[in-house]
Structure formats: C-alpha cells, structure tokens
Write an enzyme that holds these catalytic residues in place. Structure first.
Site, PDB file in Angstrom:
ATOM      1  N   TYR A  99      13.480 -12.093  40.666  1.00 13.91           N
ATOM      2  CA  TYR A  99      14.110 -11.134  41.564  1.00 13.91           C
ATOM      3  C   TYR A  99      13.315 -11.025  42.863  1.00 13.91           C
ATOM      4  O   TYR A  99      13.856 -11.206  43.957  1.00 13.91           O
ATOM      5  CB  TYR A  99      14.191  -9.773  40.872  1.00 13.91           C
ATOM      6  CG  TYR A  99      14.972  -8.740  41.649  1.00 13.91           C
ATOM      7  CD1 TYR A  99      16.364  -8.798  41.712  1.00 13.91           C
ATOM      8  CD2 TYR A  99      14.323  -7.698  42.319  1.00 13.91           C
ATOM      9  CE1 TYR A  99      17.084  -7.841  42.421  1.00 13.91           C
ATOM     10  CE2 TYR A  99      15.039  -6.747  43.023  1.00 13.91           C
ATOM     11  CZ  TYR A  99      16.425  -6.814  43.074  1.00 13.91           C
ATOM     12  OH  TYR A  99      17.131  -5.871  43.773  1.00 13.91           O
ATOM     13  N   GLY A 102      13.073 -14.362  44.759  1.00 16.38           N
ATOM     14  CA  GLY A 102      14.425 -14.720  45.199  1.00 16.38           C
ATOM     15  C   GLY A 102      14.810 -13.925  46.435  1.00 16.38           C
ATOM     16  O   GLY A 102      15.309 -14.466  47.425  1.00 16.38           O
ATOM     17  N   SER A 143      19.638   6.500  35.225  1.00 17.79           N
ATOM     18  CA  SER A 143      20.779   6.483  34.302  1.00 17.79           C
ATOM     19  C   SER A 143      20.304   6.559  32.853  1.00 17.79           C
ATOM     20  O   SER A 143      20.910   7.250  32.037  1.00 17.79           O
ATOM     21  CB  SER A 143      21.668   5.270  34.558  1.00 17.79           C
ATOM     22  OG  SER A 143      20.895   4.100  34.657  1.00 17.79           O
ATOM     23  N   GLY A 161       3.952   7.356  32.176  1.00 12.65           N
ATOM     24  CA  GLY A 161       4.890   8.151  32.958  1.00 12.65           C
ATOM     25  C   GLY A 161       4.325   8.657  34.270  1.00 12.65           C
ATOM     26  O   GLY A 161       4.979   9.414  34.979  1.00 12.65           O
TER      27      GLY A 161
END
Ligand code: UDP
Ligand code: UDP
Length: 269
Positions: A99, A102, A143, A161
C-alpha cells in the site's frame, strides 16, 4: 442514479480505460490494512498500473486528475505532526509496503506526468477518514469499535492502545477534494487533508462506549506489523490554498456514524 447524465461502469484500473471525461478522481485501491494485505500484489498493481492508465487517460483527453494519496506515504513518522515536505519513514519490504510504496510510486508517476506532459495533477494525502456508509467489515478502527459496541461484543484494541490517529469526517474530506480539483493549474499538492485533532485508540474506544451507551469490554490484541505509533496532519497548506478546514469534530462525526450503523446493521446471526 436517476440522472440521464450519470453512467456507472465497473472497471479494473489495472487495465486500460478509454472514456471521455473532464475530471478524474482516482480513489482506486483498498485502504483498510486487512483488505489491502489480502492480495498485496494486486494492491501494488492497482496503485501503480492504475495510476499509469488513469494518467494516460488524462493525457489523451486533457482531463484534470486528482490522486487519493495517503498519510501512509509518511510511514511510521519521525516528524510530528507531518508536513508535506517530510519524505517519510517507510519500510519497503513489510506487510504494509504494498500500500505505502504503491501510493508513493503513484505520486512519483503523477509528478513525472506533470513534468513531462504538463498534466493538471492534484495530489491529496488523506489521513484516516471515517463516517456513515463504511462497510461493517471494513476492518478499520472506527467501524470496528462502533460495530462491536453496538453488538455488545468486546472492543478489540491492538497493542496497548496508546498509538494515536487523527480522524477526519467523510463530508469534510469530500469538500476538500472538490475544492482541490477546482484550484488553478499551478496548484498540484501534495497537500495534507485530515483533522489535526489527535486521539489514542483507548480514548477512541471510551468515546464510542459513551456515545453508544454500550457496556462492551475492552480486549487487547497483538499490534499489526509496522503499525505507525502516531499520526497527525499539519494542514496549514490546506487552510491557505483551499481555504479549507474540518468542521465536524470527532464526537459529532461518531454520533452520525453510530446512528448509521444502528440503523443498518443486521441483527447478529
Ligand atoms: N491509457 C488508457 N486510456 C487512455 C489512454 C491511455 O487507459 O485513454 C493507458 C494506455 O494503455 C497506456 C497508459 O494509459 O498503457 C499510459 O498512457 P501514455 O499515453 O502515457 O503512455 P504510452 O501509451 O505512450 O505508453
Ligand atoms: N486498531 C485497533 N483495533 C481495531 C482496528 C484497528 O486498535 O479493531 C488500531 C490499529 O492497530 C491502528 C489504529 O487502530 O493503530 C488505526 O487502524 P486502522 O486500521 O483504522 O488504520 P491505519 O491508520 O492503521 O491504516
């Protein structure tokens, strides 16, 4: 969809495309780590071959072309917050490289088509964006947390976290994209677009629990490979050249996102 001027085509940008257009927004490429790592070779092809084909198309018809680039070009940044002149800190051979590299190569192609062919290019570096109409299984943090909270399932925190991200609401992003497309030929970017308010994943989880009123537990899972520790855009350039800044802050954006998923999530099978 009802407009006679609207045409929807399904096409793989790694193959040539011959159409007549004035403006191209190249958003092709899965953006969620679990999806782009599923077929990494295809991910690189989508960004690189896809950019070549869309730039070839823009060159033939004289269209303006906007590239949806990414904050991932900065990798795991050692400069904070990230400004556009920072070259980044990217692993070229890791799980995220398909990713990141690219998208970096696509930026190279955009600027070489500019230099060689004087194309009207617009390169936007998009930071984490979220909102209604995300897929419930998109796999990204907002999401995931919202869907988990609504279903009363454990909230999956990767690592401790304490890593940070800055979340931009989708309407703000779309507004910036349209503004960038409308700028004069001299404006090429790259230009950061995102919300500079930075949160830890723990804070995000707490905020989602508060908004949903859910009593889901937090569970801690392994941190994915090469997961950046921190990320926050410096959006000075966007403010100056687009007259743009985000208008929807995290709590309000999350409320709208929660409302969307509460309405559309199918009951758990
Ligand atoms: N291309 C395309 N649509 C067009 C024009 C070009 O998909 O309308 C593709 C073409 O197949 C080529 C690529 O874009 O592989 C790059 O085109 P360009 O003209 O820059 O390069 P060349 O064809 O000279 O290699
Ligand atoms: N993350 C998490 N739980 C999840 C999904 C993601 O804690 O269920 C973390 C992930 O490790 C990363 C951050 O949330 O540190 C943002 O991840 P995402 O995949 O949304 O986007 P990224 O910015 O990493 O591309």
């Amino acid at each position: 969809m009802g407009s006679p001027m609207f045409e929807l085509m399904r096409h793989d940008v790694t193959f040539p495309l011959y159409v007549e257009v004035d403006e191209i927004y190249n958003l092709a490429c899965p953006a969620s780590p679990i999806h782009y790592q599923h077929d990494p070779v295809q991910t690189t092809k989508t960004s690189v071959h896809g950019a070549i084909n869309m730039l070839g198309l823009a060159k033939r018809v004289g269209a303006r072309i906007l590239q949806a680039s990414t904050s991932e070009v900065y990798g795991d940044p050692v400069v904070h917050p990230q400004t556009e002149d920072y070259w980044g800190h990217v692993n070229p051979i890791g799980f995220r490289s398909c990713y990141d590299e690219g998208k970096r190569c696509a930026e190279t192609l955009f600027f070489d088509y500019r230099r060689q062919h004087d194309l009207g290019i617009k390169v936007m570096r998009i930071f984490n964006t979220y909102g209604p109409r995300m897929h419930a299984h998109d796999g990204r943090v907002v999401s995931n947390f919202v869907v988990q909270a609504l279903r009363g399932e454990p909230i999956t925190i990767y690592g401790d976290g304490r890593q940070t991200r800055s979340f931009c609401y989708v309407d703000d992003l779309v507004d910036a994209m349209v503004r960038l497309m409308g700028t004069p030929h001299e404006v090429t970017g790259p230009i950061n677009v995102g919300n500079p308010n930075e949160f830890t994943m723990l804070t995000l989880a707490e905020t989602v629990l508060e908004i949903t009123g859910s009593s889901s537990d937090l569970v801690f899972k392994d941190l994915p490979h090469d997961d950046p520790q921190q990320r926050r855009p410096d959006i000075t350039l966007a403010r100056e050249s687009l007259g743009w800044q985000p208008t929807v802050e995290l709590e309000e954006g999350l409320r709208r996102t929660v409302e969307y998923f509460a309405r559309t999530l199918p009951a758990r099978a």
